[in-house]
Motif scaffolding. Structure first.
Motif, mmCIF file in Angstrom:
data_model
loop_
_atom_site.group_PDB
_atom_site.id
_atom_site.type_symbol
_atom_site.label_atom_id
_atom_site.label_comp_id
_atom_site.label_asym_id
_atom_site.label_seq_id
_atom_site.Cartn_x
_atom_site.Cartn_y
_atom_site.Cartn_z
ATOM 1 N N CYS A 135 39.944 36.555 41.265
ATOM 2 C CA CYS A 135 38.593 36.939 40.640
ATOM 3 C C CYS A 135 37.498 36.353 41.632
ATOM 4 N N VAL A 136 36.290 37.138 41.840
ATOM 5 C CA VAL A 136 35.434 36.789 43.136
ATOM 6 C C VAL A 136 34.256 35.644 42.303
ATOM 7 N N SER A 137 34.723 35.132 41.308
ATOM 8 C CA SER A 137 33.813 33.948 40.789
ATOM 9 C C SER A 137 34.469 33.359 39.550
ATOM 10 N N GLN A 138 34.140 32.253 39.128
ATOM 11 C CA GLN A 138 34.582 31.717 37.979
ATOM 12 C C GLN A 138 34.320 32.466 36.846
ATOM 13 N N ALA A 139 33.006 33.005 36.853
ATOM 14 C CA ALA A 139 32.613 33.722 35.639
ATOM 15 C C ALA A 139 33.569 34.968 35.457
ATOM 16 N N ALA A 193 24.272 38.871 48.474
ATOM 17 C CA ALA A 193 23.138 39.077 49.049
ATOM 18 C C ALA A 193 22.445 37.673 48.772
ATOM 19 N N ILE A 194 22.258 36.970 47.706
ATOM 20 C CA ILE A 194 21.759 35.615 47.336
ATOM 21 C C ILE A 194 22.328 34.797 48.063
ATOM 22 N N LYS A 195 23.579 34.676 48.474
ATOM 23 C CA LYS A 195 24.291 33.638 49.198
ATOM 24 C C LYS A 195 24.119 33.830 50.350
ATOM 25 N N GLU A 196 23.888 35.048 51.075
ATOM 26 C CA GLU A 196 23.616 35.358 52.482
ATOM 27 C C GLU A 196 22.114 34.690 52.626
ATOM 28 N N ALA A 197 21.252 35.040 51.695
ATOM 29 C CA ALA A 197 19.928 34.192 51.971
ATOM 30 C C ALA A 197 19.865 32.904 51.973
ATOM 31 N N GLN A 198 20.689 32.314 51.164
ATOM 32 C CA GLN A 198 20.637 30.689 50.931
ATOM 33 C C GLN A 198 21.261 30.338 52.288
ATOM 34 N N ILE A 256 26.274 29.757 42.563
ATOM 35 C CA ILE A 256 25.788 29.925 43.757
ATOM 36 C C ILE A 256 24.474 29.021 43.904
ATOM 37 N N ILE A 257 23.710 29.114 42.715
ATOM 38 C CA ILE A 257 22.435 28.288 42.854
ATOM 39 C C ILE A 257 22.564 26.943 42.136
ATOM 40 N N VAL A 258 22.243 25.744 42.558
ATOM 41 C CA VAL A 258 21.704 24.652 41.619
ATOM 42 C C VAL A 258 20.814 24.751 41.367
ATOM 43 N N ASP A 259 20.334 25.094 40.129
ATOM 44 C CA ASP A 259 19.246 25.627 39.509
ATOM 45 C C ASP A 259 18.032 24.325 39.644
#
Length: 383
Positions: A165-169, A298-303, A320-323
């Motif tokens: 799976c590509v994410s834990q979610a 795309a979000i991770k690439e920006a980060q 991906i994001i630490v809020d």
């Protein structure tokens, strides 16, 4: 040296192909031998390591696949033969009968691990029937709610040792829906080559923007929130006096409709860009309006390029994001996204704090991929 086979139907430009290239490259960098079987093309995609071998289908397997994109380049397959074979396939392509008839497993030179990289019946059946491997892995790249055809192929997981799976979610969604495979699920997120990202980002010089600049990179479709663009923009203009630019990269069915509604010069649709990274790197904040993401490439690439993001909440966003530390996750609606964009415009300290925190984040794809390999074939290659 462990030997991996990766199976895909095509190399069409998109997130899965980009992910495939990075995944294959990091396997080779970590010392593994990699082959790719692609049903529709043996042409090497740009960026794929030269050490990765690419093979197509043999003649018997071409009959099994019988796709017009694959057949039109095969001189040995005339139109009459294709029509006859197509009719036979239509008769026998019930359940798995066609695959059982056409695909024969090569008993020699087994692979340590065979991976059906594109989810779905075709790649899964090929790995099940045509490949001899110690471990077989089926990838799942989408959120469960978007896998409309899953009931037609999920049962093929019975023949696989692991389901990646590509994410834990995504893993959690599958556990809740298909709990009998719980012990097979592993997480293998999309990987990124940071050096390559910066190389691409520096390929084109973008003149510095005079105003604070937001950027979004997504398909112009409903599920990616493209229909929200005008509503978000109008809300910001009505409630904030700070000047800004908003660049949007992407194409899709809503592109012309949205373009026709734009009257201001600070909202710019750039269309599809093969290399969006110079624009991302030169922006201040990435904005994701997507209603659904399995991961969020795309979000991770920006980060990784040092650009923090505002993201409408979805299950994998917190992977991906630490809020409040490296970016901001808000309610997934137009008003919440617009209000956070205003917060970024009116409070420069917020954006600087996020950027500084992103610089401190470590990203090590070697550890990620070696952990995946250990889970699949028990080979440990990291400390």
């Amino acid at each position: 040296m462990s030997k991996f086979l990766i199976v895909v139907d095509n190399f069409k430009v998109g997130g899965i192909t980009t992910s495939l290239i990075n995944f294959s490259n990091f396997l080779t960098l970590n010392g593994y031998e990699v082959e790719i079987i692609c049903f529709e093309s043996e042409e090497r995609p740009q960026g794929l390591a030269s050490s990765v071998k690419i093979k197509g289908l043999n003649r018997g397997q071409e009959i099994w696949y019988l796709n017009k994109n694959n057949m039109k380049h095969k001189k040995h397959m005339n139109l009459f033969k294709i029509l006859i074979l197509g009719l036979i396939k239509k008769i026998f392509n019930k359940g798995e009968l066609w695959s059982k008839l056409c695909l024969k497993q090569n008993k020699t030179n087994p692979y340590d691990c065979a991976i059906a990289y594109r989810q779905g019946r075709t790649c899964y059946q090929y790995v099940k029937y045509a490949v001899n491997a110690t471990c077989k892995v089926a990838f799942v790249h989408g959120e469960l709610k978007n896998l409309n055809s899953i009931m037609k192929w999920y049962f093929l997981w019975d023949s696989f040792d692991k389901i990646a799976c590509v994410s834990q979610a995504v893993k959690q969604q599958l556990i809740e829906r298909f709990s009998r495979y719980q012990k097979k699920y592993v997480v293998m997120p999309n990987l990124f080559d940071v050096n390559e990202l910066y190389k691409l980002a520096n390929k084109k010089n973008i003149a510095p923007y005079k105003s604070f600049t937001f950027i979004s990179v997504n398909r112009m479709e409903y599920d990616k929130g493209a229909d929200r663009i005008i509503e978000i923009y109008d809300y910001i203009k009505k409630n904030c006096n700070v000047s800004f630019n908003w660049l949007i990269i992407g194409s899709g069915t809503l592109y012309n409709e949205i373009k026709s509604q734009i009257k201001e010069k600070d909202l710019v649709l750039l269309g599809e860009k093969r290399n969006p990274f110079p624009y991302i790197k030169n922006s201040d904040c990435f904005v994701s309006m997507s209603r659904s993401e399995a991961f969020g490439m795309a979000i991770k690439e920006a980060q990784l390029l040092g650009v923090p993001a505002i993201v409408g909440a979805y299950p994998a966003a917190r992977e991906i994001i630490v809020d409040g530390i490296t970016g901001k996750i808000v309610a997934n609606d137009s008003k919440s996204i617009a209000e956070e964009m205003i917060e970024f415009l009116e409070n420069s300290q917020v954006i600087e704090r996020y950027k500084n925190n992103l610089l401190k984040e470590e990203y090590n794809p070697k550890v990620i991929i070696d952990k995946f390999v250990e889970e699949c074939i028990g080979e440990k290659n990291y400390e």
